[in-house]
Design an enzyme around this catalytic site. Structure first.
Site, PDB file in Angstrom:
ATOM      1  N   VAL A   1     -10.561   0.575   6.177  1.00  0.00           N
ATOM      2  CA  VAL A   1     -11.691  -0.329   5.934  1.00  0.00           C
ATOM      3  C   VAL A   1     -12.153  -0.192   4.481  1.00  0.00           C
ATOM      4  O   VAL A   1     -12.321   0.918   3.982  1.00  0.00           O
ATOM      5  CB  VAL A   1     -12.897   0.002   6.849  1.00  0.00           C
ATOM      6  CG1 VAL A   1     -13.994  -1.045   6.691  1.00  0.00           C
ATOM      7  CG2 VAL A   1     -12.481   0.098   8.309  1.00  0.00           C
TER       8      VAL A   1
ATOM      9  N   VAL B   1       0.831  -1.209   0.000  1.00  0.00           N
ATOM     10  CA  VAL B   1       0.000   0.000   0.000  1.00  0.00           C
ATOM     11  C   VAL B   1       0.865   1.258   0.000  1.00  0.00           C
ATOM     12  O   VAL B   1       0.534   2.253  -0.656  1.00  0.00           O
ATOM     13  CB  VAL B   1      -0.976  -0.005   1.194  1.00  0.00           C
ATOM     14  CG1 VAL B   1      -1.803   1.274   1.227  1.00  0.00           C
ATOM     15  CG2 VAL B   1      -1.892  -1.220   1.129  1.00  0.00           C
TER      16      VAL B   1
ATOM     17  N   ASP C   1      -9.530  -9.656  11.695  1.00  0.00           N
ATOM     18  CA  ASP C   1      -9.454  -8.474  10.837  1.00  0.00           C
ATOM     19  C   ASP C   1     -10.850  -7.870  10.607  1.00  0.00           C
ATOM     20  O   ASP C   1     -11.033  -6.657  10.692  1.00  0.00           O
ATOM     21  CB  ASP C   1      -8.817  -8.887   9.494  1.00  0.00           C
ATOM     22  CG  ASP C   1      -8.786  -7.747   8.499  1.00  0.00           C
ATOM     23  OD1 ASP C   1      -7.926  -6.858   8.646  1.00  0.00           O
ATOM     24  OD2 ASP C   1      -9.634  -7.737   7.584  1.00  0.00           O
TER      25      ASP C   1
ATOM     26  N   LYS D   1     -12.402  -4.113  11.747  1.00  0.00           N
ATOM     27  CA  LYS D   1     -13.107  -3.169  10.870  1.00  0.00           C
ATOM     28  C   LYS D   1     -14.499  -2.849  11.412  1.00  0.00           C
ATOM     29  O   LYS D   1     -14.948  -1.701  11.365  1.00  0.00           O
ATOM     30  CB  LYS D   1     -13.174  -3.744   9.457  1.00  0.00           C
ATOM     31  CG  LYS D   1     -11.786  -3.792   8.807  1.00  0.00           C
ATOM     32  CD  LYS D   1     -11.767  -4.646   7.560  1.00  0.00           C
ATOM     33  CE  LYS D   1     -10.386  -4.626   6.899  1.00  0.00           C
ATOM     34  NZ  LYS D   1     -10.256  -5.695   5.873  1.00  0.00           N
TER      35      LYS D   1
END
Lengths: 435, 435
Positions: A134, A15, A203, A207
């Site tokens: 998210v 990312v 995970d 979120k």
């Protein structure tokens, strides 16, 4: 700083590199269209400089010393993309202390330390952007926080983890079992070497913590979220569900509609094949949100990835730039005192798959135990005897209490006609899109 | 003004009353959560005061004199919800001239006078919020303008008009013809007494003008949008499409992917029943957006209505309040000089329904005329002779040029074996969601 935003990026992984590339390629466009100059001043990464020069960035902007970013007066905003709790938390808090804005995709950190981070940001009047935490490129944070601000949010239901959705999709489409698909996903880079966080629903629960905090206006505690992963889902479950008109998805469900409190659960769920969430395949995420005034809306997009997530990171930078250095985000003042609905108080329908001996009276025994607790059966599948002497019997129940169901299953599992533990999966009768 | 925003509302119709009610019911919540006080100071409407007192508003805030709002120094923002070009345009421009921010749901006005309104707003450093102009409560404006700011938008494809989607849905589900469903929709208040703007695609084209201007960064001219409505769609078309695996939707299609220029078209379209847009029923709107970095995202929600649209109006008010009186919206500086792709240069697949005499050689004649222009046939439906001597023949073509198709159809329509004009509907092979 006005319309010049000087960025320090910590973490040049997937990312991080995607975000850096987008900043570079769109710098001119942002300036021409909006008069905003997003300038990438420094990249900090543990890897050698070559990793960033390979992507065409000048070696001068590389450092492996994080202080060259977070203590640098020529940097206005720190983009944290290393993930994990520490040292990310320390870096972010020090950056805030130094009066810098922060953009992060770190859902674990926000889910665990929301209050600490946003209190610090409030004190220093800086912004913390986290759209990328998210939904990847799907604008779910901004939609809940800004677009739906006029609503009391009642439901947030979604498929929030691409890895598990990929695994469940492949199991269904290619009739492969969990461990085979997981290995494949690891080989393709869709699943981590240690897949626990994804497959066990951690995970997704991170979120849901973030979205339900924003949506319901409470400091939702991560530990309050009921979690169940998908590692126990078998091909049999998927096939039986399909035969009955359902598909299995790992859903995050946040609901504030019940006087018993806020429901917060993450678990594999049977949903009708005709519901739009059933159509969400592979690495896509989807968010179904209901508000008292807007009704139902749904957002879908790629839930992860270098550029989709980078797109969200860069959008946060533009947001910070146009606020001229002030923290004007709609950060709700949140209440700690919420009432949590216990999973034992859940009422719903259930899928149960019993592995039993193929003997007369078995069905009667099981349905008797269920009936004693007012659990009535909506449908049954019992296939003809295979070569083995144990056969699966699948039942869908009508509405029942979670507690009654647990008690019944415990009693059934103790019977000597039962070969292995009964698989129970909750069914979610999502209201149809059009109604 | 800081965190106190004093609102003057012009127009107390469906959306106006919904917006006012939301402002009132959420005033306390906004103040507690965000420290923002949204104060509804004045409501201007042509109807008598009773209309607003019936909804529980104090008669003191009522006026039928618009000057009491737009010339009032105690009002910071004008919410214009009367619709239509005039007098809305004059009111808005005078409000801007007086240094007031504006929130509007007026898509016709924005589509026709975008440049004039936003230039005026730029000069006076005020904001013009218009989330409510497209998509009702679905946050499509904010998503394109802010969340996808890091992208070159390539495609904006959507179902943007609830009335036509309701009509097409009912035609398909209840096997009723266009005029019958239209009458029903008018009776239920889903369609206007004069339905032209909706059914002829004008409203959809207004919305596409707005979204494609924002998304592609050009001053898109409304008159550049190719428009075709749904009034010519018959039950036969819907049935044949379904038999072939398609459904008919009124789509708005904006694409900036072709060296021949930007495509801007609104027309009934055959889309595969398996595409997510095919699942959008009744009054829902859906927006499928593709960007170079984010990939594909989709947004869905109720496209109109008192409270969904009011929810968007009020969200714009919060946006204005938190900018502390400065216009910091991401209003792109737009270019006028775009290249428009002519509909004649369109290449795609087509549905054609020929009404012909049931004589030998008819199919050969038609396919010969098509073949002469390199239009090849993908599938054909010809039903057995009915009592009438004219039978419909339905063909789906492979990719063909729009111009060739028009020429062929003109030639076919002139044949004496053809009873009535051939119906041609474009097919859109939307890339699948997952690919």
């Amino acid at each position: 700083m006005s319309n010049n935003l000087r960025v320090g990026l910590i973490g040049f992984g997937t990312v991080g590199s995607g975000s850096a590339i987008i900043m570079r390629e769109k710098q001119q466009l942002f300036f021409e269209r909006y008069g905003i100059n997003i300038e990438l001043k420094k990249i900090c990464d543990k890897s050698p400089v070559q990793r960033i020069t390979d992507e065409g960035f000048s070696p001068e902007i590389y450092t492996n010393d994080v202080n060259a970013l977070i203590n640098n007066p020529e940097i206005d905003v720190i983009v944290e993309l290393i993930g994990g709790i520490e040292p990310a938390k320390t870096f972010i808090l020090r950056a805030i202390e130094n009066g810098k804005h922060v953009v992060t995709a770190n859902k674990a950190l926000l889910a665990m330390h929301w209050d600490e981070i946003f209190s610090a940001a409030q004190r220093k009047n800086v912004m913390v952007g986290f759209e990328a935490s998210v939904g990847g490129g799907a604008p779910v944070i901004k939609s809940i926080r800004e677009s739906l601000v006029a609503n009391n949010i009642q439901k947030i239901i979604g498929i929030m983890n691409g890895t598990t959705n990929y695994i469940l999709t492949k199991m269904e489409e290619e009739a492969k079992d969990f461990s085979e698909v997981l290995k494949e996903a690891q080989r393709l880079g869709y699943a981590e070497a240690d897949p626990t966080f994804d497959v066990e629903g951690v995970d997704t629960a991170h979120k849901l913590t973030i979205l339900s905090s924003l949506g319901f206006g409470y400091n939702i505690k991560f530990s309050d979220i009921y979690k169940e992963g998908i590692s126990g889902i078998t091909l049999n479950d998927i096939h039986f569900a399909k035969e009955l008109g359902y598909t299995i998805k790992l859903l995050a469900i946040g609901q504030n509609i019940d006087e018993n409190g806020i429901e917060l659960r993450v678990h594999p769920t049977l949903i009708s094949c005709s519901h739009p969430l059933a159509q969400i395949k592979a690495a896509y995420n989807a968010f179904f949100i209901e508000g008292d005034r807007v009704g139902k809306i749904m957002l879908q997009g790629l839930g992860a990835g270098k550029y989709p997530t980078g797109s969200a990171v860069v959008a946060d930078l533009l947001d910070i730039a146009r606020f001229h250095g002030k923290n004007n985000s709609l950060n709700p003042v949140m209440n700690d005192a919420y009432k949590l609905k216990d999973i034992k108080d859940h009422t719903g329908r259930f899928y149960a798959c019993f592995y039993v001996s193929d003997r007369p009276g078995v069905l009667a025994t099981i349905s008797g135990i269920l009936g004693k607790r007012n659990i009535s059966i909506a449908s049954v599948i019992q296939k003809e005897r295979s070569e083995k002497s144990n056969v699966p019997i699948v039942m869908l129940t009508h509405e029942a209490k979670e507690k009654d169901m647990c008690d019944a299953i415990n009693e059934i599992n103790a019977l000597d006609i039962v070969f292995s533990n009964t698989k129970v999966i909750r069914i979610e009768d999502l209201t149809n899109w059009e109604n």
